[in-house]
Design a protein around this motif. Structure first.
Motif, short mmCIF file in Angstrom:
data_model
loop_
_atom_site.label_atom_id
_atom_site.label_comp_id
_atom_site.label_asym_id
_atom_site.label_seq_id
_atom_site.Cartn_x
_atom_site.Cartn_y
_atom_site.Cartn_z
N ILE A 173 -6.78 -4.42 -2.23
CA ILE A 173 -7.88 -5.36 -2.39
C ILE A 173 -7.35 -6.58 -3.12
CG2 ILE A 173 -10.16 -5.74 -3.42
CD1 ILE A 173 -10.75 -2.80 -3.03
N ASN A 174 -7.52 -7.74 -2.50
CA ASN A 174 -6.98 -9.01 -3.00
C ASN A 174 -5.46 -9.04 -2.90
OD1 ASN A 174 -9.23 -10.50 -3.49
ND2 ASN A 174 -9.32 -10.07 -5.70
N THR A 175 -4.88 -8.17 -2.10
CA THR A 175 -3.43 -8.21 -1.89
C THR A 175 -3.11 -7.74 -0.47
OG1 THR A 175 -1.28 -7.38 -2.62
CG2 THR A 175 -3.15 -5.89 -2.86
N SER B 275 -9.06 -17.71 -9.84
CA SER B 275 -9.90 -17.04 -10.83
C SER B 275 -9.55 -15.54 -10.86
CB SER B 275 -11.38 -17.24 -10.52
OG SER B 275 -11.68 -16.70 -9.24
N PHE B 276 -10.14 -14.84 -11.82
CA PHE B 276 -9.79 -13.44 -12.00
C PHE B 276 -11.04 -12.57 -12.07
CE2 PHE B 276 -6.21 -15.81 -13.57
CZ PHE B 276 -5.11 -15.09 -13.14
N LEU C 8 -5.54 -2.76 -6.72
CA LEU C 8 -6.46 -3.86 -6.93
C LEU C 8 -5.69 -5.00 -7.59
CD1 LEU C 8 -9.47 -1.88 -8.47
CD2 LEU C 8 -8.96 -2.29 -6.06
N GLU C 9 -5.83 -6.18 -7.05
CA GLU C 9 -5.21 -7.37 -7.64
C GLU C 9 -6.30 -8.16 -8.33
OE1 GLU C 9 -2.99 -9.97 -9.15
OE2 GLU C 9 -1.96 -8.51 -7.87
N SER C 10 -6.09 -8.51 -9.59
CA SER C 10 -7.14 -9.16 -10.38
C SER C 10 -7.36 -10.62 -10.02
CB SER C 10 -6.81 -9.04 -11.88
OG SER C 10 -5.59 -9.70 -12.16
N GLU C 11 -6.37 -11.27 -9.42
CA GLU C 11 -6.50 -12.71 -9.17
C GLU C 11 -7.04 -12.97 -7.77
OE1 GLU C 11 -3.82 -16.81 -9.45
OE2 GLU C 11 -2.88 -14.83 -9.66
N PHE C 12 -8.08 -13.83 -7.73
CA PHE C 12 -8.63 -14.26 -6.45
C PHE C 12 -7.80 -15.41 -5.89
CE2 PHE C 12 -12.51 -12.58 -8.62
CZ PHE C 12 -12.76 -11.53 -7.74
N GLY C 13 -8.09 -15.73 -4.63
CA GLY C 13 -7.35 -16.80 -3.98
C GLY C 13 -7.54 -18.15 -4.62
N ASP C 14 -8.68 -18.36 -5.31
CA ASP C 14 -8.93 -19.66 -5.94
C ASP C 14 -8.37 -19.74 -7.36
OD1 ASP C 14 -10.59 -17.97 -7.31
OD2 ASP C 14 -12.46 -19.02 -6.81
#
Length: 364
Positions: free
Chosen positions: A23-25, A44-45, A36-42
């Motif tokens: 998720i997010n990776t 933010s976290f 799970l990756e904490s950083e979003f594409g924009d």
């Protein structure tokens, strides 16, 4: 098919093909089933939000769980706890709580004799509602005017679980403050101060004050006189007689009676006892009601006791003896002025004063 939907399907198929979910990776680790990756594409976290339910919901869930569900994690919202299912015990365990309680010191008592010169000990039970283990709990001894702690003040440098009472505490009440400390969680707990219900008593001072064991002809009026703090109950005390030839006990006297106030808070009691051996050497040990030797004296030389309460102790030779030529009616006595054994000196052939203060002796 629009592009976002195509991308989602591509990621899903990729994850299935590789038996991993990211998720997010796009590159979940090969060792992770879920990453799970904490950083979003924009830029933010975000964080992981585990399943949340109330305690009522938890109870409903529990009825459906088995040993196969071990390791299930939930956050109980009304209790503010993270819980994990223990499949072996078929119960929930608290993994973490926001409501961690402080530890408590319960059942505080002070053991030992509350008297000058005695060592007393604080005992207690440690309790932590969250099961946190005990850390380095701290102690502070106090004195006050009464058992309620009126005008209490801490005793300097008295910060151990044990404390040896001094003359500074006489007629005051002794208290112990315990501050419980846990190794983890909320800590320290509140200091609880417990006071003893009786004031600190003056030191019991006892010593052998007069001895008679030999005289011309048949021995008469043999005995040992004890001097010391008036009001002391000698019940449970004893006098042991040691044979110098083998250093063992050959006789004893169980003591009783309360020492009277003859002068300035001190008094004497005499204990007649025929058959005291004539030495050289022989010994006499005064033993308290705890079986501890108060004094171990001898005449005609020293003795290292073999057995009895004085076992292993070496006597103090009084330096004087009586013989078959010692006149009738005399004894070996302490003379001088003072309020303890070390203030006086031994003298022989003094008119016996059994049960009264010695000739030439002043209690002050």
């Amino acid at each position: 098919m629009n592009f976002p939907l195509f991308l989602l399907l591509t990621l899903f198929c990729y994850s299935l093909a590789n038996a991993q979910v990211g998720i997010n990776t796009l590159n979940p680790r090969s060792t992770a089933v879920l990453e799970l990756e904490s950083e979003f594409g924009d830029g933010s976290f975000g964080g992981f939000m585990m399943p949340r339910l109330t305690s009522d919901n938890l109870n409903s869930l529990t009825t459906a769980l088995t040993s196969n569900d071990e390791g299930m994690l939930v956050f109980v919202t009304d209790l503010r706890e993270v819980r994990i299912w223990n499949g072996s015990l078929l119960q929930w365990e608290i993994l973490f709580t926001f409501n961690n309680s402080s530890p408590v010191a319960n059942s505080i008592v002070i053991s030992g004799t509350v008297r000058v010169g005695e060592t007393i000990t604080g005992n207690y039970s440690f309790f932590d509602g969250d099961g946190d283990p005990e850390g380095t709990t701290t102690f502070q001894w106090y004195v006050a005017d009464d058992a309620q702690g009126t005008n209490q003040s801490p005793i300097p440098n008295a910060t151990n679980a044990t404390f040896t009472l001094t003359a500074d505490e006489v007629n005051r009440f002794i208290g112990l403050g315990i501050t419980p400390i846990a190794l983890r969680g909320t800590s320290p707990g509140e200091e609880i101060i417990f006071y003893n219900t009786t004031p600190v008593a003056e030191e019991i001072v006892l010593w052998i004050n007069e001895i008679h064991y030999n005289n011309i002809g048949g021995d008469q009026n043999e005995g040992v006189e004890i001097a010391g703090t008036s009001g002391t109950d000698l019940t449970g005390y004893s006098i042991l007689f040691y044979n110098g030839s083998n250093s063992s006990v050959y006789d004893q006297i169980p003591l009783n009676g309360i020492i009277p106030n003859v002068s300035n808070g001190l008094g004497v009691l005499n204990f007649a006892h025929p058959g005291i051996q004539n030495g050289d050497p022989d010994g006499i040990a005064l033993v308290n009601n705890d079986g501890v030797v108060v004094q171990f004296l001898s005449y005609g030389g020293t003795i290292t006791a073999n057995g009895g309460a004085a076992n292993g102790l070496t006597s103090i030779d009084i330096g004087l003896t009586e013989t078959e030529l010692t006149p009738l009616g005399v004894s070996i006595q302490l003379q001088g002025s003072g309020n303890r054994f070390s203030d006086f000196v031994w003298n022989a052939n003094i008119t016996a004063t059994r049960g009264t203060i010695n000739l030439g002796q002043i209690f002050n």
